[in-house]
Design a protein around this motif. Sequence first.
Motif, PDB file in Angstrom:
ATOM      1  N   GLY A   1      41.812  38.509  33.866  1.00  0.00           N
ATOM      2  CA  GLY A   1      41.868  39.734  35.337  1.00  0.00           C
ATOM      3  C   GLY A   1      41.502  39.078  36.450  1.00  0.00           C
ATOM      4  O   GLY A   1      41.471  38.437  36.899  1.00  0.00           O
ATOM      5  N   ALA A   2      39.832  39.453  36.119  1.00  0.00           N
ATOM      6  CA  ALA A   2      39.474  39.042  37.417  1.00  0.00           C
ATOM      7  C   ALA A   2      37.811  38.899  36.875  1.00  0.00           C
ATOM      8  O   ALA A   2      37.101  38.779  36.040  1.00  0.00           O
ATOM      9  N   HIS A   3      37.035  38.670  38.387  1.00  0.00           N
ATOM     10  CA  HIS A   3      36.017  37.896  38.225  1.00  0.00           C
ATOM     11  C   HIS A   3      34.546  38.893  37.607  1.00  0.00           C
ATOM     12  O   HIS A   3      35.151  40.163  38.197  1.00  0.00           O
ATOM     13  N   PRO A   4      33.996  39.162  36.566  1.00  0.00           N
ATOM     14  CA  PRO A   4      33.059  40.390  36.500  1.00  0.00           C
ATOM     15  C   PRO A   4      32.931  41.153  37.701  1.00  0.00           C
ATOM     16  O   PRO A   4      32.073  42.059  37.775  1.00  0.00           O
ATOM     17  N   ALA A   5      32.241  39.708  38.212  1.00  0.00           N
ATOM     18  CA  ALA A   5      31.675  40.673  40.076  1.00  0.00           C
ATOM     19  C   ALA A   5      32.535  41.674  40.417  1.00  0.00           C
ATOM     20  O   ALA A   5      32.143  42.406  41.628  1.00  0.00           O
ATOM     21  N   VAL A   6      33.403  41.102  40.279  1.00  0.00           N
ATOM     22  CA  VAL A   6      35.013  41.855  41.630  1.00  0.00           C
ATOM     23  C   VAL A   6      34.914  43.277  40.511  1.00  0.00           C
ATOM     24  O   VAL A   6      35.456  44.420  40.971  1.00  0.00           O
ATOM     25  N   LEU A   7      35.112  42.935  39.538  1.00  0.00           N
ATOM     26  CA  LEU A   7      34.783  44.510  38.783  1.00  0.00           C
ATOM     27  C   LEU A   7      34.261  45.165  38.417  1.00  0.00           C
ATOM     28  O   LEU A   7      34.277  46.624  38.809  1.00  0.00           O
ATOM     29  N   GLU A   8      33.163  44.444  38.602  1.00  0.00           N
ATOM     30  CA  GLU A   8      31.396  45.524  38.966  1.00  0.00           C
ATOM     31  C   GLU A   8      31.823  46.370  40.307  1.00  0.00           C
ATOM     32  O   GLU A   8      31.645  47.657  40.442  1.00  0.00           O
ATOM     33  N   LEU A   9      32.026  45.364  41.442  1.00  0.00           N
ATOM     34  CA  LEU A   9      32.149  45.984  42.943  1.00  0.00           C
ATOM     35  C   LEU A   9      33.105  47.379  42.597  1.00  0.00           C
ATOM     36  O   LEU A   9      33.111  48.501  43.611  1.00  0.00           O
ATOM     37  N   LEU A  10      34.737  46.955  42.153  1.00  0.00           N
ATOM     38  CA  LEU A  10      35.672  47.907  41.988  1.00  0.00           C
ATOM     39  C   LEU A  10      34.895  49.224  41.265  1.00  0.00           C
ATOM     40  O   LEU A  10      35.268  50.335  41.573  1.00  0.00           O
ATOM     41  N   GLU A  11      33.977  49.149  40.383  1.00  0.00           N
ATOM     42  CA  GLU A  11      33.850  50.103  39.440  1.00  0.00           C
ATOM     43  C   GLU A  11      32.981  50.610  40.289  1.00  0.00           C
ATOM     44  O   GLU A  11      32.505  52.522  40.388  1.00  0.00           O
ATOM     45  N   ARG A  12      31.456  49.935  40.276  1.00  0.00           N
ATOM     46  CA  ARG A  12      30.288  50.545  41.794  1.00  0.00           C
ATOM     47  C   ARG A  12      31.130  51.528  42.991  1.00  0.00           C
ATOM     48  O   ARG A  12      30.774  52.586  43.051  1.00  0.00           O
ATOM     49  N   THR A  13      31.991  51.045  43.636  1.00  0.00           N
ATOM     50  CA  THR A  13      32.517  51.880  44.394  1.00  0.00           C
ATOM     51  C   THR A  13      33.860  53.045  44.225  1.00  0.00           C
ATOM     52  O   THR A  13      34.367  53.127  45.254  1.00  0.00           O
ATOM     53  N   ASN A  14      33.959  52.936  43.185  1.00  0.00           N
ATOM     54  CA  ASN A  14      35.391  53.776  43.294  1.00  0.00           C
ATOM     55  C   ASN A  14      35.334  55.559  43.323  1.00  0.00           C
ATOM     56  O   ASN A  14      36.788  55.724  44.218  1.00  0.00           O
ATOM     57  N   MET A  15      34.330  55.928  43.325  1.00  0.00           N
ATOM     58  CA  MET A  15      34.974  57.569  44.013  1.00  0.00           C
ATOM     59  C   MET A  15      34.507  57.455  45.645  1.00  0.00           C
ATOM     60  O   MET A  15      34.432  58.436  45.844  1.00  0.00           O
ATOM     61  N   GLN A  16      33.724  56.393  46.138  1.00  0.00           N
ATOM     62  CA  GLN A  16      34.134  56.264  47.899  1.00  0.00           C
ATOM     63  C   GLN A  16      35.410  57.091  48.540  1.00  0.00           C
ATOM     64  O   GLN A  16      36.738  56.497  47.618  1.00  0.00           O
ATOM     65  N   GLN A  17      34.972  58.133  49.075  1.00  0.00           N
ATOM     66  CA  GLN A  17      36.208  58.060  50.231  1.00  0.00           C
ATOM     67  C   GLN A  17      36.641  57.043  51.226  1.00  0.00           C
ATOM     68  O   GLN A  17      35.999  57.226  51.766  1.00  0.00           O
ATOM     69  N   THR A  18      38.184  56.995  50.987  1.00  0.00           N
ATOM     70  CA  THR A  18      38.123  55.423  52.146  1.00  0.00           C
ATOM     71  C   THR A  18      39.521  56.190  53.350  1.00  0.00           C
ATOM     72  O   THR A  18      40.482  56.310  52.476  1.00  0.00           O
ATOM     73  N   PRO A  19      39.186  55.886  54.183  1.00  0.00           N
ATOM     74  CA  PRO A  19      40.989  55.855  54.917  1.00  0.00           C
ATOM     75  C   PRO A  19      41.626  54.641  54.096  1.00  0.00           C
ATOM     76  O   PRO A  19      41.128  54.008  52.980  1.00  0.00           O
ATOM     77  N   GLY A  20      43.294  55.096  54.022  1.00  0.00           N
ATOM     78  CA  GLY A  20      44.037  53.757  53.499  1.00  0.00           C
ATOM     79  C   GLY A  20      44.368  52.505  54.175  1.00  0.00           C
ATOM     80  O   GLY A  20      43.822  52.417  55.333  1.00  0.00           O
ATOM     81  N   TYR A  21      45.183  51.778  53.256  1.00  0.00           N
ATOM     82  CA  TYR A  21      46.140  50.595  54.375  1.00  0.00           C
ATOM     83  C   TYR A  21      44.402  49.629  54.634  1.00  0.00           C
ATOM     84  O   TYR A  21      46.082  49.391  55.728  1.00  0.00           O
ATOM     85  N   GLY A  22      43.667  49.726  54.747  1.00  0.00           N
ATOM     86  CA  GLY A  22      43.315  48.757  55.130  1.00  0.00           C
ATOM     87  C   GLY A  22      42.912  48.979  56.418  1.00  0.00           C
ATOM     88  O   GLY A  22      41.794  47.926  57.083  1.00  0.00           O
ATOM     89  N   MET A  23      42.102  50.189  56.265  1.00  0.00           N
ATOM     90  CA  MET A  23      41.583  50.348  57.839  1.00  0.00           C
ATOM     91  C   MET A  23      40.387  50.831  57.325  1.00  0.00           C
ATOM     92  O   MET A  23      39.255  51.615  58.431  1.00  0.00           O
ATOM     93  N   ASP A  24      39.615  50.699  55.865  1.00  0.00           N
ATOM     94  CA  ASP A  24      38.554  51.179  55.234  1.00  0.00           C
ATOM     95  C   ASP A  24      37.303  50.083  55.950  1.00  0.00           C
ATOM     96  O   ASP A  24      37.863  48.717  56.518  1.00  0.00           O
ATOM     97  N   PRO A  25      35.716  50.598  55.830  1.00  0.00           N
ATOM     98  CA  PRO A  25      35.511  49.409  56.281  1.00  0.00           C
ATOM     99  C   PRO A  25      35.204  48.247  54.430  1.00  0.00           C
ATOM    100  O   PRO A  25      34.797  47.156  55.564  1.00  0.00           O
ATOM    101  N   TRP A  26      35.658  48.757  53.769  1.00  0.00           N
ATOM    102  CA  TRP A  26      35.241  47.006  53.122  1.00  0.00           C
ATOM    103  C   TRP A  26      36.215  46.415  53.912  1.00  0.00           C
ATOM    104  O   TRP A  26      35.748  44.634  53.330  1.00  0.00           O
ATOM    105  N   CYS A  27      37.058  46.623  54.157  1.00  0.00           N
ATOM    106  CA  CYS A  27      38.504  45.274  53.947  1.00  0.00           C
ATOM    107  C   CYS A  27      37.411  45.054  55.807  1.00  0.00           C
ATOM    108  O   CYS A  27      37.654  43.428  55.880  1.00  0.00           O
ATOM    109  N   GLU A  28      37.207  46.092  56.394  1.00  0.00           N
ATOM    110  CA  GLU A  28      35.752  45.304  57.948  1.00  0.00           C
ATOM    111  C   GLU A  28      34.999  44.056  57.438  1.00  0.00           C
ATOM    112  O   GLU A  28      34.957  42.970  58.681  1.00  0.00           O
ATOM    113  N   LYS A  29      34.812  44.697  55.939  1.00  0.00           N
ATOM    114  CA  LYS A  29      33.452  43.634  56.098  1.00  0.00           C
ATOM    115  C   LYS A  29      34.250  42.645  55.585  1.00  0.00           C
ATOM    116  O   LYS A  29      33.624  41.119  55.696  1.00  0.00           O
TER     117      LYS A  29
END
Lengths: 341, 341, 341, 341
Positions: free
Chosen positions: D11-39
């Motif tokens: 699968g993925a490096h644990p740090a990746v999974l951990e951040l996916l989980e931590r941010t899971n319920m954040q609401q963001t715009p779709g299609y790459g227009m979100d703050p994580w992609c910007e970061k």
Amino acid sequence: MIRFESDYLEGAHPAVLELLERTNMQQTPGYGMDPWCEKARGIIRELCGLPEADVYFLVGGTQTNAAVIDALLRPVEGVICADTGHINVHETGAVESTRHKVIGLPHKDGKITAAQVEEKYLADGFSEHVVRPAMVYISFPTEYGTIYSKEELTGLYGVCRKHGLPLFIDGARLGYGLAAKSCDLTLKELARLCDVFYIGGTKVGALFGEAVVFTNPSLGKDFRYFIKNHGGMLAKGRLLGIQFAALLEDGLYFDIAARGVREADRIREALAEKGIPLYVPNDTNQVFCLLTEEQHEKLTAEFSFDEEGRPDGERYLVRMCTGWATLPENTGRLTDAIRAL
Amino acid sequence: MIRFESDYLEGAHPAVLELLERTNMQQTPGYGMDPWCEKARGIIRELCGLPEADVYFLVGGTQTNAAVIDALLRPVEGVICADTGHINVHETGAVESTRHKVIGLPHKDGKITAAQVEEKYLADGFSEHVVRPAMVYISFPTEYGTIYSKEELTGLYGVCRKHGLPLFIDGARLGYGLAAKSCDLTLKELARLCDVFYIGGTKVGALFGEAVVFTNPSLGKDFRYFIKNHGGMLAKGRLLGIQFAALLEDGLYFDIAARGVREADRIREALAEKGIPLYVPNDTNQVFCLLTEEQHEKLTAEFSFDEEGRPDGERYLVRMCTGWATLPENTGRLTDAIRAL
Amino acid sequence: MIRFESDYLEGAHPAVLELLERTNMQQTPGYGMDPWCEKARGIIRELCGLPEADVYFLVGGTQTNAAVIDALLRPVEGVICADTGHINVHETGAVESTRHKVIGLPHKDGKITAAQVEEKYLADGFSEHVVRPAMVYISFPTEYGTIYSKEELTGLYGVCRKHGLPLFIDGARLGYGLAAKSCDLTLKELARLCDVFYIGGTKVGALFGEAVVFTNPSLGKDFRYFIKNHGGMLAKGRLLGIQFAALLEDGLYFDIAARGVREADRIREALAEKGIPLYVPNDTNQVFCLLTEEQHEKLTAEFSFDEEGRPDGERYLVRMCTGWATLPENTGRLTDAIRAL
Amino acid sequence: MIRFESDYLEGAHPAVLELLERTNMQQTPGYGMDPWCEKARGIIRELCGLPEADVYFLVGGTQTNAAVIDALLRPVEGVICADTGHINVHETGAVESTRHKVIGLPHKDGKITAAQVEEKYLADGFSEHVVRPAMVYISFPTEYGTIYSKEELTGLYGVCRKHGLPLFIDGARLGYGLAAKSCDLTLKELARLCDVFYIGGTKVGALFGEAVVFTNPSLGKDFRYFIKNHGGMLAKGRLLGIQFAALLEDGLYFDIAARGVREADRIREALAEKGIPLYVPNDTNQVFCLLTEEQHEKLTAEFSFDEEGRPDGERYLVRMCTGWATLPENTGRLTDAIRAL
């Protein structure tokens, strides 16, 4: 059976055949690099008053439409046209086969307006989730034989230039449009009101052939690649140059187109006398009218038309088509038959 | 300048022009639905000994190749050919434009073998990560003017049938192949050793035109859609029927092809006398030879050839091409010049 | 800002994340050939009651639509859909990019009828000058959140089978459709009333993923080639199998979809109380309503919706979208705000 | 069975999974227009030292290759690559599906040279009968795990710029290339020696994802249209931003790639000790070696490799692949087994 179903029922004007024969054993380079094509290109540039225009010759209309549109669009872009446009309904998806969406707008008598184009562009031109409308295709005359007025075309081209949308005019029947009584555009004017158009030969005296004119030459710079890629690069390219030279040199093209339109005028007169309604009025070489079942039965016993269904569920919509080759005596027989209904 | 650079330098055989002229004012339906096309289809079926074959007419070779290949392949499939194959190197990506990979195999004298095809199919035919090789394209004669023997073609077609790969023969110069002294195949035999092939008209006496024969008619069942979609549906389709009728009715096609090959034989004789080496020996209408700088300079002062670079960095590879229209006196001037080198 | 603009605002249901994490360091073959995909395929076949169905997993909807349509059509064929269909207006020409025309029919509440399909097929299915309508695409629920009744779908599929047109159901929001109060179809029934459909994961609890079910397995036989060719073959394919296994094993998918629909029901209730009109009534997870300028200004200060213009030139059309992740307290805030207008 | 067949087994490096989980319920715009992609875009621009670069995220490599190439070429143009290039042999014609020819040049250890590119361009870049070579694709590391030196890449890019051919570097395994002992390029340098490249996530710690960097931002200006059109626009685009943020923020990406390469170094040492020859020597994370039948039988009883046939008809060519997730104890078992042969 006397045929009025289309304007490509016969071969070519005798002057075309004569020049083909006279030049038959000349040896020339292939693929349109011969002196005859060069000569025809020169005549066309002069007729258009555009010494810098790029001119290319292709064999037929569907091929020409697909190659030009393919050359002007990026893969994610589409072409705006009337929903009745030839590219939308009569080319078996040739444009879609180059991966482009055909964006049909509701037509009025086969035409679309500057306002419609602008509205569509403003609605869809700025979101990557939608095909970007990136050029406009019209035909002159349209599928219903109507023509754009100078005012209409000026407006349309204005919107196109404002938004950077190249305007492409399908001129498969260009001669018949320019010969219409109501036409207030010259060839020179039309050439200045678009980015690319073509002078149709197939339906106006040639065996085959369409002459594409990039009035905006930067758009045509690698068009020979597209001709070849689309299977439209004729080995004996001079056949196209010879035919257009024969047709255009002394204005023959315009004379025979005008003759074709006059034959259609005679049909329209007879229909009017009998009160047979036109489906879409026009004054070019295609006559669209609605016949009752009885009228239809009587006329089709002797004449063939293009049958276009029964739009109101009752009357027959037929297209009666004349052209450069229509014999006046055949038109006479048809108008007599109409008057005798 | 006397031209030997290709076999499409002139117009059409006089018999073709004569029939075009004689039928010029006949009114016929368009798009190949006319009696002339029907007549030509009948002649071709009889010449091939295949009463069930499906026959279609297109304008040119690139168009024909792309349309046939497009009709036979699924989107994820590719076509095997010699790396020198016309579709691989000389059609500006027309086949790729239909979304298919051209899978070039190393050629020997322009040809590929049954063993090569089988090896490629067994290597790549079973993994979804690789384009599936799903049909085979050869030309007869090849780009180097060579021809497949009956044994070679039988072997190739055997492998194709074993693995369900349709075999398509590009016959742009078919007449010149069948007229070669070394050819041990008849048209009837060739037709039985493939699924689809075409009889090239453009290079053998017609103004233009290729007659596609689906010897396996199930493969051609919706081919008219592909012709239209590819921009190859000629409005005045009868022009193709008329030309093939004129060429094929009394065997004219085969006679004039044989005459063209005899002119090439004369050139080969002269080259052999002077010890000028052939690049790829063949006995059809294309002569590939290697000229020294001096020989090249002398000959090209008077004659034009197809220039194909300097493969060994020193000598010039040229193609001298004859055809149905080559004047014997012109061949004579060339052979005299060769002998005078 | 509380977001109601779509049903893909959050990540994945915790059960999905949990299983991804638990299986993270397992070593499996790639490309969907792993045990997790096999397990998910088994569950899906059982849920559909179709032990022979072919099941494939892709990442997103546009990719899935384009790959399925590409696999089912010949190059000269097109796909019928509602003019509001996702493939027609929201996929940047992905279907046209596979060389196919999207044939939009006028929708009624996002749906098309059996009669419309039959009429189009009979009009255009038999002429090589027109794109052949050769399959039908619908979505369930539609772009307007409406659903087909069992009777409607039975009628539509009947016409499709009669004329040999495969029926493809886009189920990007399938869960929300099946959970609607008015839905009289079970998954098993829906699966029998089409040739291929998909169970949308992206919008119903997965990070991403769509499960394509060929209920007619002969149509899917080389679909893995199309997945790869379309760039949809995920290297770590097990991610899709794991997610669908987590969602489908104990019916979680259907439970969370139903929960999402109930949140939309609460919004519809509040709107009804205030007399705010629905644009297109439905009972799935998307609420389309018309707000006055004042209502719009007040609500959008606190909540985000999908803004769809001002269709009557005055009121604002917005989509309020709920889903598996909608927090009841957020719905409560929205319904309070609506009631307070 | 311990698997060494690829670098996408887990699968993925644990740090990746951990951040996916931590941010899971954040609401963001779709299609790459979100703050994580910007970061993530910001981090990448900084790592490349290119504040103006355009950065986009896609899901997988085949999709990325096809979308980038489609965006850079005109329809009649092709892409030059090594004949072993991934786009030429392992993507089921994804590039051809965008209507472009893949022009394979003979590789040397998976690489092509500046001289080869220039020769091809000069040969084919100027005739409309041939596909125009219009961009260059290489991979870093190549399919054989080799890398271009700074000198080689500088030369290649020099020729590309001289002739106006954009250079595109497939970096699916970029991390492993930069971590090679022999690598004399930094990321910043590599970014300046091409027009567009990507940082591969799928094989270096992410669940999936490739970060495309247009170092020449004018080339990427409408790339979002191409992402969508190619079915690569992920609804929950933030998943890509989150993963790349987790991997790149503190250099984790480079650390884990280096660890993967060190495991491969251990295997190379063991093979060298036993005199087992490498097929193509390299110092990245893929080890290509030739095993005798006996060696092959013994090792594959316990370990799985990528099987690549028997190029000399006798020995087995296998690829042993390590990666960020390779457990040192598993490498130990393999090296023990090799030493015990």
